[in-house]
Each structure stands twice: as structure tokens, then as C-alpha cells.
Scaffold this active site. Structure first.
Site, mmCIF file in Angstrom:
data_model
loop_
_atom_site.group_PDB
_atom_site.id
_atom_site.type_symbol
_atom_site.label_atom_id
_atom_site.label_comp_id
_atom_site.label_asym_id
_atom_site.label_seq_id
_atom_site.Cartn_x
_atom_site.Cartn_y
_atom_site.Cartn_z
ATOM 1 N N HIS A 21 0.746 -1.128 0.227
ATOM 2 C CA HIS A 21 -0.012 0.062 -0.171
ATOM 3 C C HIS A 21 0.800 1.318 0.020
ATOM 4 O O HIS A 21 2.016 1.226 -0.067
ATOM 5 C CB HIS A 21 -0.918 -0.301 1.467
ATOM 6 C CG HIS A 21 -0.293 0.032 2.755
ATOM 7 N ND1 HIS A 21 0.436 0.856 3.143
ATOM 8 C CD2 HIS A 21 -0.327 -1.156 3.503
ATOM 9 C CE1 HIS A 21 0.936 0.340 4.092
ATOM 10 N NE2 HIS A 21 0.360 -0.902 4.494
ATOM 11 N N HIS A 24 4.223 1.234 2.334
ATOM 12 C CA HIS A 24 5.268 0.610 2.058
ATOM 13 C C HIS A 24 5.877 1.493 0.636
ATOM 14 O O HIS A 24 7.178 1.540 0.551
ATOM 15 C CB HIS A 24 4.895 -0.864 1.120
ATOM 16 C CG HIS A 24 4.027 -1.487 2.177
ATOM 17 N ND1 HIS A 24 2.931 -1.991 2.020
ATOM 18 C CD2 HIS A 24 4.234 -2.043 3.634
ATOM 19 C CE1 HIS A 24 2.281 -2.819 2.910
ATOM 20 N NE2 HIS A 24 3.145 -2.512 3.910
ATOM 21 N N CYS A 129 1.977 -8.376 21.258
ATOM 22 C CA CYS A 129 1.215 -7.848 20.190
ATOM 23 C C CYS A 129 1.712 -8.658 18.965
ATOM 24 O O CYS A 129 2.860 -8.439 18.447
ATOM 25 C CB CYS A 129 1.310 -6.471 20.011
ATOM 26 S SG CYS A 129 0.342 -5.956 18.602
ATOM 27 N N CYS A 132 2.489 -6.140 15.877
ATOM 28 C CA CYS A 132 3.596 -5.544 15.958
ATOM 29 C C CYS A 132 4.838 -6.696 16.155
ATOM 30 O O CYS A 132 6.033 -6.325 15.685
ATOM 31 C CB CYS A 132 3.631 -4.765 17.218
ATOM 32 S SG CYS A 132 3.046 -3.429 17.118
ATOM 33 N N CYS A 146 -3.329 -2.636 21.879
ATOM 34 C CA CYS A 146 -2.118 -1.774 21.171
ATOM 35 C C CYS A 146 -2.500 -0.807 20.329
ATOM 36 O O CYS A 146 -3.444 -1.066 19.510
ATOM 37 C CB CYS A 146 -1.390 -3.179 20.457
ATOM 38 S SG CYS A 146 -0.230 -2.074 19.157
ATOM 39 N N HIS A 149 -2.530 -1.645 16.854
ATOM 40 C CA HIS A 149 -3.512 -3.031 16.149
ATOM 41 C C HIS A 149 -4.762 -2.958 17.060
ATOM 42 O O HIS A 149 -4.772 -3.923 17.727
ATOM 43 C CB HIS A 149 -2.580 -3.920 16.247
ATOM 44 C CG HIS A 149 -1.489 -3.939 15.255
ATOM 45 N ND1 HIS A 149 -0.275 -3.690 15.740
ATOM 46 C CD2 HIS A 149 -1.113 -4.095 13.786
ATOM 47 C CE1 HIS A 149 0.558 -3.548 14.857
ATOM 48 N NE2 HIS A 149 0.055 -3.877 13.496
ATOM 49 N N LYS A 298 -6.571 7.343 10.002
ATOM 50 C CA LYS A 298 -5.299 6.357 10.013
ATOM 51 C C LYS A 298 -5.522 5.358 8.928
ATOM 52 O O LYS A 298 -6.698 5.170 8.589
ATOM 53 C CB LYS A 298 -5.392 5.708 11.285
ATOM 54 C CG LYS A 298 -4.420 4.949 11.716
ATOM 55 C CD LYS A 298 -4.201 4.325 13.115
ATOM 56 C CE LYS A 298 -3.243 3.580 13.492
ATOM 57 N NZ LYS A 298 -3.148 2.064 12.727
ATOM 58 N N LYS A 301 -6.929 -1.511 7.271
ATOM 59 C CA LYS A 301 -7.523 -2.407 6.600
ATOM 60 C C LYS A 301 -8.905 -2.495 6.800
ATOM 61 O O LYS A 301 -9.607 -2.570 5.900
ATOM 62 C CB LYS A 301 -7.232 -3.852 6.997
ATOM 63 C CG LYS A 301 -5.914 -4.543 5.863
ATOM 64 C CD LYS A 301 -5.916 -6.027 6.393
ATOM 65 C CE LYS A 301 -4.667 -6.622 5.697
ATOM 66 N NZ LYS A 301 -4.259 -7.776 6.056
HETATM 67 N N1 MSP Z 1 8.689 -6.548 8.840
HETATM 68 C C1 MSP Z 1 8.754 -5.263 9.351
HETATM 69 C C2 MSP Z 1 10.246 -4.483 9.141
HETATM 70 C C3 MSP Z 1 11.390 -5.318 9.323
HETATM 71 S S1 MSP Z 1 12.691 -4.370 8.860
HETATM 72 C C4 MSP Z 1 14.124 -5.217 9.307
HETATM 73 C C5 MSP Z 1 7.582 -4.424 9.289
HETATM 74 N N2 MSP Z 1 6.989 -4.577 8.016
HETATM 75 S S2 MSP Z 1 5.809 -3.706 7.646
HETATM 76 O O1 MSP Z 1 5.267 -4.453 6.304
HETATM 77 O O2 MSP Z 1 4.714 -3.802 8.591
HETATM 78 O O3 MSP Z 1 6.213 -2.217 7.020
HETATM 79 C C6 MSP Z 1 6.523 -1.059 7.756
HETATM 80 C C7 MSP Z 1 6.907 -0.216 6.937
HETATM 81 O O4 MSP Z 1 6.128 0.232 6.114
HETATM 82 C C8 MSP Z 1 7.142 1.013 7.898
HETATM 83 O O5 MSP Z 1 8.177 1.126 8.372
HETATM 84 C C9 MSP Z 1 7.015 2.090 6.916
HETATM 85 O O6 MSP Z 1 8.088 2.039 6.074
HETATM 86 C C10 MSP Z 1 5.892 1.591 5.960
HETATM 87 N N3 MSP Z 1 4.537 2.083 6.475
HETATM 88 C C11 MSP Z 1 3.666 1.338 6.935
HETATM 89 N N4 MSP Z 1 2.340 1.925 6.994
HETATM 90 C C12 MSP Z 1 2.629 3.536 6.890
HETATM 91 C C13 MSP Z 1 1.880 4.613 6.645
HETATM 92 N N5 MSP Z 1 0.687 4.843 6.929
HETATM 93 N N6 MSP Z 1 2.665 5.547 6.314
HETATM 94 C C14 MSP Z 1 3.771 5.592 5.783
HETATM 95 N N7 MSP Z 1 4.670 4.353 6.047
HETATM 96 C C15 MSP Z 1 4.245 3.468 6.763
HETATM 97 O O7 MSP Z 1 7.421 -3.519 9.956
#
Ligand code: MSP
Length: 513
Positions: A21, A24, A129, A132, A146, A149, A298, A301
Site C-alpha cells: 500500500h 510501503h 502484540c 507488531c 495496542c 493494532h 489512520k 484494512k
Molecule cells: N517487517 C517489518 C520491518 C522489518 S525491517 C528489518 C515491518 N514491516 S511492515 O510491512 O509492517 O512495514 C512497515 C513499514 O511500512 C514502515 O516502517 C513504513 O516504512 C511503512 N509504512 C506502513 N504504514 C505506513 C503509513 N501509513 N505511512 C507511511 N509509511 C508506513 O514493520
């Protein structure tokens, strides 16, 4: 600008329980922009992204889809590795933590830390959690849930685990962050995030449970196969294992780990402590950006408001999507985005701003100069636009680009370039070159030459953000080869050669309704 030998940049590796999304997308697009900028500066670049595939959360999602964890990971990981090239993201390697080489290297490192005496067994009782994938404390919770979540219950856990002596490393980490001359010094940006980490470190830190008895979807602890390695510990090591797997050891350690704010503690504390324990060198910098919210809410999903990268590409094109992501990049604080905001920004900055300037200048030159760059006296001091000084602010823009991009300030960088675009537009309105074409040829040529030169500087400046558009502008200016092959091209003023054929094709960014 300083020339460095190498630049190693990473994104977080994304959990495969979710499809890509805009959250990412923002980190990955930002990393691609920075990687391209560093290449432009003549550096060797290694850009790493990938997927995080072990742990309870992924196993749970696989079960829901009635797939084995590995089948599920193969399926979702592909949605990430497939979408990034569509956004013109040129990563060098896509790591998956189910890669057997990654698993093997992580086990070797953990064994090393164990033998050193930094890992011990103890009973853990606490709250976990799964969203997380981390232990939380009562004080982290809001109404027993949390805050990241709220739809999940936190789980009470009590089991025998292996612990890493994180607390032992706290004094070294505090010094390493605070003292620039410390052998382990690393930077945390923005400044507010650095203060946050330091105050948490100073408040005291417990040792870290680094194994799970109940989670079977993971890498076994090498000396005790009844437990798996805590997913976060093995995931962090992806940044190291990727350099080994691809034989890119010379890039180690990373220059920049670009991450979101919610995973700062793992990246700015746990990661460094593990590296010191393993006898490996530390990264240069961690940059933790903030979040996107969608129309004030926010992203989640359950609200169904997440924006996918494909939707962005379909509506705004690849470079349009990249521009919108970069110009709303939540570097320091959360940034609110949404379809209406994106459409407005696209029309104002791309269709009317950049697209219109390029069309205006090239059409003027095509109609009045036989489709060629006009000839001028190349003494820069006699250049009226230089004396006027406004339109030749591009040197100042370059200074901004260098300074701001050295700290991932993407939106501010674009603001500086777009201010210059607005000045160039204003300059055309003031000098009215169409009235001079017949009356004062010399002045007309100077104005058009200066404007063409400004556009060529802009093409160069936007290259990391919008590579296709940049190359398209360079093509129309007859400069394509220079743009691609000559790093540091920006330092030269007289690259626009009189007599070069120029050609306006069609608007770069059609307006969106
Ligand atoms: N798998 C772990 C990271 C491990 S790194 C060794 C993780 N993954 S995640 O799929 O949850 O992705 C998190 C990352 O997605 C965040 O750090 C950020 O880069 C991005 N984002 C997820 N939601 C976001 C927003 N709403 N806005 C901006 N970026 C955010 O955590």
C-alpha cells in the site's frame, strides 16, 4: 559536492501478511530517489529491499488462506517484487528471509553471540502484540489494546526463552549516538527521533527475548531446535546477509536505513547492540519518517482506505505517482494525503507547472528559431538573465538539492525546484519574448537560450524523482546522451549548444479531471 565511494541504502523488509500500500510505497520510492541521486553524484550504489516472511503474524495469515506458510509467502512476496519495477524502482537486490542462505548466515551469527556469552535462558512472562511482533508493556496499551493494532487482543505469554543482553550495551549506545568521535558513532534523523531514542535508553532498558518456543514458522535456534529465532532479530540481519548472498560485502555497513517511525527502536537500538555483539560494524545513519494518513484518518484494512501503488500509477502515471509520493513524503511529521489532494497537486505542479513551462519555452523556440537552440554570445557576464539573476538561481537550487537530499528531505527539495519553475514562468511573463522575436533578435535569443538552459537544469534536478520525464525533456532538448552519461553535468553552464535541434512533442502531463 563530496564524492563518496559507495552508498548502501535499504528499506524495511515488508511483512507478507499484507499486500503493498501507499505506506510501503513511500519508503520504497524515497529510497529509489536517494539511490538515483547518489548514482548521479558518481557513487557506487547498493539498494536493498525485500520481504519479511517468518513469525506468528505471517503463519496466521497463511492459515486463513489455507496455504502452507511458504506457499503463502511466495504468493505475497511476488506482489511486492512485481510492483516495484512498475514504479520504475531499480533495487539491486530483493531479499526474502526464507532464503536458505539468509537462514544459515543468521544462525552462524547468533551462535557467535551465544558463544560470546551474550545470550542466556530465562523465563519470560509478558504481553505480546502479534500485529507488531513484539512484547509490549501495560503502559504501551490504550484501553488494553495496542494503539497500532486496536482490532487485535494482546496475548499473555509465559515461556522459557533465550535472552540477549541488550542492557549491557546501553551505555555504549548512548555514547555512540551522542559522541561523533566514538568508534561506534551512528546518526539518527530527524533530530526529534534521536532525542526520543536517547531518552528511552537513559530511562533504562531490559534484556531482549530473542527466541520463541511456540512459533514454529521461523529459523531454528542453532543450539536448541525446540525454539525459533525471534522474527525481528533475524529480519534485522537481512541488511547484512544480503551483502553476503550477493557478494557485495564491500558495501557493508549500510549508509542509510530508511524506515518508518514505528520501527525505530529496533533499528536504532536493538540492531546496533546485536551488531556490536556480533563484531560487525554499524550503519552510518537511520532515518525514521512519519506516517501517511488518508483524508485525516489512520490508514487501515478495516476502514478500507489504503491506496495501492497500482491505483496511483493508473491514475497519475509512473512519474506522476512518484512525484506525488515524494512531494507528500512524511519526513518529520505525519502527512495527510487522499485522491482529491493528489489530483489537485498533480494538476497544479505537473500539468500546469512543469508541463506548461516546458511546452511554453519549446514552442517559442520552435516557432521562432527554426526548431534550434538559438546562437548567443557565450560570455556569461553579458547574459541579461544572469545579471537579472532570478532565473539563474539554478545554482542555488542545486545547493538546496544537495543539502536537503543528504537528509531525505524530499518534499522540501521539490519545493525548491518548483519555486525555480515558478520564477522561470514569471520571467517569461515579464520579458514577453514573443514581442521581441522580430524587434530585438539578440535579446530574444538570450532569453530563449537562458530558458532552455533553465529547463535543462530542471530536467537534471528532477531526474532522481521522475526519471522518465527527465529523459523525455532531455530528448526534446537534444541532450539525452549527456543526461544519462555524464554525472556532475550540472556544474557546466554551456551544455545547451546553439544549433542543436529541439522538438516539442506533446504535453508531459495531461490534465486530470
Ligand atoms: N517487517 C517489518 C520491518 C522489518 S525491517 C528489518 C515491518 N514491516 S511492515 O510491512 O509492517 O512495514 C512497515 C513499514 O511500512 C514502515 O516502517 C513504513 O516504512 C511503512 N509504512 C506502513 N504504514 C505506513 C503509513 N501509513 N505511512 C507511511 N509509511 C508506513 O514493520
Amino acid at each position: 559536492m563530496k564524492l563518496k565511494q559507495k552508498f548502501y541504502i535499504s528499506t524495511p523488509i515488508y511483512y507478507v501478511n499484507d499486500i503493498p500500500h501507499i505506506g510501503h510505497t513511500c519508503t520504497t520510492v524515497a529510497a529509489d530517489i536517494l539511490a538515483r541521486y547518489h548514482k548521479l553524484c558518481g557513487e557506487k550504489v547498493f539498494f536493498l529491499t525485500g520481504t519479511d516472511e517468518h513469525g506468528a503474524k505471517v503463519a496466521e495469515a497463511a492459515k486463513k488462506e489455507k496455504l502452507s506458510p511458504k506457499e503463502f509467502c511466495d504468493k505475497v512476496s511476488k506482489t511486492f517484487s512485481d510492483i516495484w519495477p512498475k514504479l520504475n524502482i531499480q533495487y539491486d537486490y530483493f531479499i526474502r528471509t526464507t532464503n536458505p542462505d539468509h537462514e544459515k548466515i543468521v544462525q552462524e551469527i547468533l551462535e557467535r553471540i551465544y558463544k560470546k556469552g551474550d545470550i542466556y535462558k530465562a523465563k519470560y512472562v509478558g504481553l505480546y502484540c502479534v500485529g507488531c511482533e513484539k512484547f509490549v508493556t501495560e503502559s504501551d496499551l490504550v484501553e488494553g489494546k495496542c494503539p497500532l493494532h486496536p482490532n487485535r487482543e494482546v496475548i499473555k505469554q509465559s515461556e522459557e526463552n533465550y535472552f540477549f543482553k541488550l542492557s549491557k550495551y546501553v551505555p555504549i549506545l548512548i555514547e555512540a549516538i551522542e559522541n561523533e568521535n566514538h568508534p561506534y558513532h551512528y546518526k539518527i534523523s530527524p533530530e526529534s527521533k534521536k532525542s526520543e531514542v536517547l531518552s528511552k535508553l537513559k530511562a533504562g532498558v531490559n534484556d531482549l527475548s530473542i527466541s520463541r518456543a511456540e512459533v514454529s514458522w521461523g529459523i531454528p535456534i542453532p543450539w536448541d531446535k525446540s525454539q525459533t529465532i525471534y522474527v525481528w532479530v533475524e529480519a534485522l540481519f537481512n541488511y547484512y546477509t544480503a551483502t553476503k548472498i550477493t557478494k557485495n560485502e564491500s558495501f557493508w555497513p549500510a549508509n542509510l536505513h530508511l524506515i518508518g517511525k514505528e520501527i525505530l527502536w529496533f533499528h536504532a537500538v536493538i540492531w546496533e547492540a546485536l551488531l556490536i555483539a556480533a563484531g560487525l560494524s554499524l550503519p552510518e545513519k537511520i532515518f525514521a519518517h512519519s506516517f501517511y494518513t488518508i483524508d485525516g484518518q489512520k490508514m487501515s484494512k478495516s476502514l478500507g482506505n489504503a491506496i495501492s501503488p497500482q491505483e496511483l500509477i493508473d491514475k497519475f502515471g509512473v512519474d506522476g505517482a512518484r512525484y506525488l509520493i515524494a512531494s507528500s513524503f512524511p519526513a518529520e511529521t505525519d502527512s495527510d494525503v487522499g485522491w482529491e489532494k493528489f489530483s489537485k497537486k498533480y494538476n497544479a505542479d505537473l500539468a500546469n507547472g512543469l508541463g506548461n513551462l516546458v511546452a511554453r519555452v519549446l514552442t517559442l523556440a520552435e516557432l521562432n528559431c527554426d526548431g534550434q537552440v538559438p546562437s548567443v554570445d557565450h560570455n556569461p557576464d553579458s547574459h541579461p538573465l544572469r545579471i537579472d539573476n532570478k532565473i539563474h538561481n539554478w545554482k542555488k537550487v542545486w545547493q538546496d538539492v544537495d543539502k536537503l537530499l543528504s537528509d531525505a528531505r524530499l518534499s522540501e527539495t521539490l519545493e525548491s525546484i518548483w519555486k525555480f519553475i515558478a520564477e522561470a514562468d514569471k520571467y517569461i511573463n515579464q520579458t514577453k519574448p514573443w514581442e521581441l522575436a522580430k524587434k530585438n533578435r539578440k535579446e530574444f535569443n538570450w532569453i530563449i537560450y537562458g530558458l532552455l538552459d533553465s529547463i535543462h537544469q530542471i530536467a537534471w534536478q528532477i531526474y532522481p524523482f521522475m526519471p522518465q520525464t527527465s529523459i523525455e525533456i532531455a530528448k526534446q532538448l537534444g541532450l539525452e546522451k549527456l543526461l544519462i552519461q555524464t554525472p556532475l553535468y550540472k556544474d557546466s553552464w554551456t551544455n545547451i549548444k546553439p544549433g542543436t535541434k529541439i522538438e516539442f512533442k506533446q504535453p508531459l502531463f495531461p490534465r486530470i479531471k
